[in-house]
Design an enzyme around this catalytic site. Structure first.
Site, PDB file in Angstrom:
ATOM      1  N   TRP A 101      44.991  31.222  43.946  1.00 38.57           N
ATOM      2  CA  TRP A 101      43.941  31.969  44.661  1.00 38.57           C
ATOM      3  C   TRP A 101      44.104  31.869  46.169  1.00 38.57           C
ATOM      4  O   TRP A 101      43.914  32.852  46.898  1.00 38.57           O
ATOM      5  CB  TRP A 101      42.541  31.543  44.216  1.00 38.57           C
ATOM      6  CG  TRP A 101      42.215  32.157  42.885  1.00 38.57           C
ATOM      7  CD1 TRP A 101      42.034  31.505  41.702  1.00 38.57           C
ATOM      8  CD2 TRP A 101      42.095  33.564  42.589  1.00 38.57           C
ATOM      9  NE1 TRP A 101      41.808  32.416  40.689  1.00 38.57           N
ATOM     10  CE2 TRP A 101      41.835  33.672  41.203  1.00 38.57           C
ATOM     11  CE3 TRP A 101      42.181  34.727  43.342  1.00 38.57           C
ATOM     12  CZ2 TRP A 101      41.657  34.906  40.561  1.00 38.57           C
ATOM     13  CZ3 TRP A 101      42.014  35.960  42.715  1.00 38.57           C
ATOM     14  CH2 TRP A 101      41.759  36.031  41.341  1.00 38.57           C
ATOM     15  N   ASP A 172      36.989  28.908  50.175  1.00 34.31           N
ATOM     16  CA  ASP A 172      36.702  29.735  48.993  1.00 34.31           C
ATOM     17  C   ASP A 172      36.204  28.798  47.895  1.00 34.31           C
ATOM     18  O   ASP A 172      36.993  28.136  47.232  1.00 34.31           O
ATOM     19  CB  ASP A 172      37.990  30.454  48.558  1.00 34.31           C
ATOM     20  CG  ASP A 172      37.818  31.201  47.239  1.00 34.31           C
ATOM     21  OD1 ASP A 172      36.698  31.209  46.685  1.00 34.31           O
ATOM     22  OD2 ASP A 172      38.823  31.768  46.756  1.00 34.31           O
ATOM     23  N   LYS A 196      30.836  32.262  38.079  1.00 35.59           N
ATOM     24  CA  LYS A 196      31.209  30.989  37.447  1.00 35.59           C
ATOM     25  C   LYS A 196      29.991  30.064  37.411  1.00 35.59           C
ATOM     26  O   LYS A 196      29.432  29.818  36.357  1.00 35.59           O
ATOM     27  CB  LYS A 196      32.383  30.359  38.181  1.00 35.59           C
ATOM     28  CG  LYS A 196      33.630  31.262  38.105  1.00 35.59           C
ATOM     29  CD  LYS A 196      34.528  31.072  39.278  1.00 35.59           C
ATOM     30  CE  LYS A 196      35.500  32.194  39.476  1.00 35.59           C
ATOM     31  NZ  LYS A 196      36.358  32.550  38.375  1.00 35.59           N
TER      32      LYS A 196
HETATM   33  N1  PMP Z   1      38.814  32.870  44.398  1.00 42.57           N
HETATM   34  C1  PMP Z   1      38.760  32.052  43.342  1.00 42.57           C
HETATM   35  C2  PMP Z   1      38.856  30.572  43.557  1.00 42.57           C
HETATM   36  C3  PMP Z   1      38.607  32.574  42.052  1.00 42.57           C
HETATM   37  O1  PMP Z   1      38.559  31.754  40.994  1.00 42.57           O
HETATM   38  C4  PMP Z   1      38.506  33.974  41.886  1.00 42.57           C
HETATM   39  C5  PMP Z   1      38.290  34.620  40.531  1.00 42.57           C
HETATM   40  N2  PMP Z   1      38.548  33.930  39.443  1.00 42.57           N
HETATM   41  C6  PMP Z   1      38.594  34.780  43.014  1.00 42.57           C
HETATM   42  C7  PMP Z   1      38.729  34.201  44.262  1.00 42.57           C
HETATM   43  C8  PMP Z   1      38.534  36.283  42.904  1.00 42.57           C
HETATM   44  O2  PMP Z   1      37.249  36.653  42.561  1.00 42.57           O
HETATM   45  P1  PMP Z   1      36.876  38.152  42.161  1.00 42.57           P
HETATM   46  O3  PMP Z   1      37.541  38.467  40.878  1.00 42.57           O
HETATM   47  O4  PMP Z   1      35.373  38.088  42.092  1.00 42.57           O
HETATM   48  O5  PMP Z   1      37.330  39.032  43.267  1.00 42.57           O
END
Ligand code: PMP
Length: 360
Positions: A101, A172, A196
């Site tokens: 991520w 994040d 989450k």
């Molecule tokens: N950052 C993290 C740490 C994530 O776990 C996720 C999604 N699993 C995201 C960003 C992306 O999120 P989204 O699908 O809501 O754009």
């Protein structure tokens, strides 16, 4: 059969919250309407919104020097919003990479500025992964901000150390927010997609130091503009009203259970239960060092991966859902967010032990 959903997101929400939401679904607070049918500008809805903000402020101990924004676009929306709002004329930022991520965040940020990105994961001779301490991060103090991801949902890597840097720190927290206590003052901006530990997808939460809002300029697309969002109480356009209502229910559920501190104790116990079971067996393994093992997302591998399919089939037949690992990592992954009760983890461990007995 009780079903336990180990999905990494959208993830299980607390049963009590779902029951309350169901009971209020068509008639919220004697309005004769569902919350999702109310105008976001109505007095009754604004009360929901204000209470959601207030409960989150209590949970995270948010002081007056920060503002809470409810935004759209999920975690990835923030991958764009952060550089768009926080880069100054210098257009320089540093991104710590510790997994998939934080890497994706770099790809997006590079569209807007000169990003230095460094991988801070060390892999030892046995393949064990650990994250370098912040004192070893090569962060130039002249850049506009540092971005990192305290919990890598895909890789199962968590950074528990508090960041201490001289430049603004952006984190994040999509998959760790509200799972453990943090000192908010160590961060200048945290963000999270809701799906989450907070509520359904469609809502993202930003907590930002007010002084940083001065960096947002008028050329930023309005729905991603922090200053505009703050000035309009997150209602420049129609907010995800029902998701905010559900988030409020989740916040209140957490507060009733003793807040983040009490939830952290439970999360430590849940993670310990699963990691101990993995470590006690040669049949299962996890390759993250003790200090960086995620409490929220536990990847694990079967020594014989030709059994993966059978493991997943039998797990599902036993009500243990969504254990397939992310395609990048393979193997299994059990996500143990706040709403996962300890009974779910114990049931998973019993299943794993039984599977080992019959297939080792
Ligand atoms: N950052 C993290 C740490 C994530 O776990 C996720 C999604 N699993 C995201 C960003 C992306 O999120 P989204 O699908 O809501 O754009």
């Amino acid at each position: 059969m009780t079903v336990y959903n180990f999905c990494a997101g959208p993830a299980k929400l607390p049963d009590e919250v779902m029951i309350k939401a169901q009971s209020e679904f068509r008639d919220w607070n004697n309005t004769g309407c569902s919350v999702m049918e109310l105008s976001h500008r109505s007095k009754v809805y604004i009360e929901v919104y204000d209470q959601a903000i207030q409960s989150l402020k209590t949970l995270l101990n948010i002081g007056d020097d920060y503002t809470v924004l409810f935004m759209h676009g999920g975690g990835r929306g923030q991958f764009s919003a952060v550089p768009l709002n926080l880069l100054t004329e210098k257009k320089q930022a540093h991104y710590g990479v510790t997994g998939s991520w934080s890497k994706s965040a770099v790809t997006e940020a590079e569209k807007f500025g000169a990003i230095t990105a460094r991988d801070y994961v060390n892999v030892d001779t046995k393949g064990q992964k650990s994250v370098l301490g912040f004192d070893q991060w090569k962060v130039n103090n002249t850049v506009d901000f540092l971005h990192y991801c305290p919990n890598e949902t895909v890789d199962g890597i968590e950074i528990f150390e508090s960041p201490k840097f001289e430049i603004p720190v952006v984190a994040d927290m999509s998959s760790t927010i509200l799972s453990r206590q943090i000192e908010l003052n160590d961060y200048d901006l945290i963000y999270a997609g809701a799906q989450k530990n907070i509520g359904p997808s469609g809502l993202s939460i930003v907590v930002v130091k007010k002084e940083l809002l001065a960096r947002s300029n008028d050329s930023i697309p309005s729905v991603l503009n922090y200053k505009l969002t703050a000035e309009n109480d997150s209602m420049f356009n129609t907010p995800p009203t029902y998701a905010i209502y559900l988030a409020k229910l989740v916040f209140d559920w957490l507060l009733e259970r003793g807040g983040v501190a009490a939830q952290e104790v439970l999360n430590i116990e849940k993670a310990k239960c699963l990691y101990q079971a993995i470590d006690a067996s040669d049949f299962y393994s996890n390759n993250i060092s003790q200090n960086n093992r995620s409490r929220m997302n536990v990847p694990f591998f079967l020594a014989n991966d030709s059994l993966d399919k059978l493991f997943l089939e039998q797990a599902e037949n036993n009500g243990l859902l969504a254990l397939k690992g992310h395609r990048i990592v393979g193997g299994m992954r059990a996500s143990l967010y706040n709403a996962m009760p300890i009974e779910g983890v114990k049931t998973l461990v019993e299943f794993m032990q039984e599977f080992e007995r019959t297939h080792a």
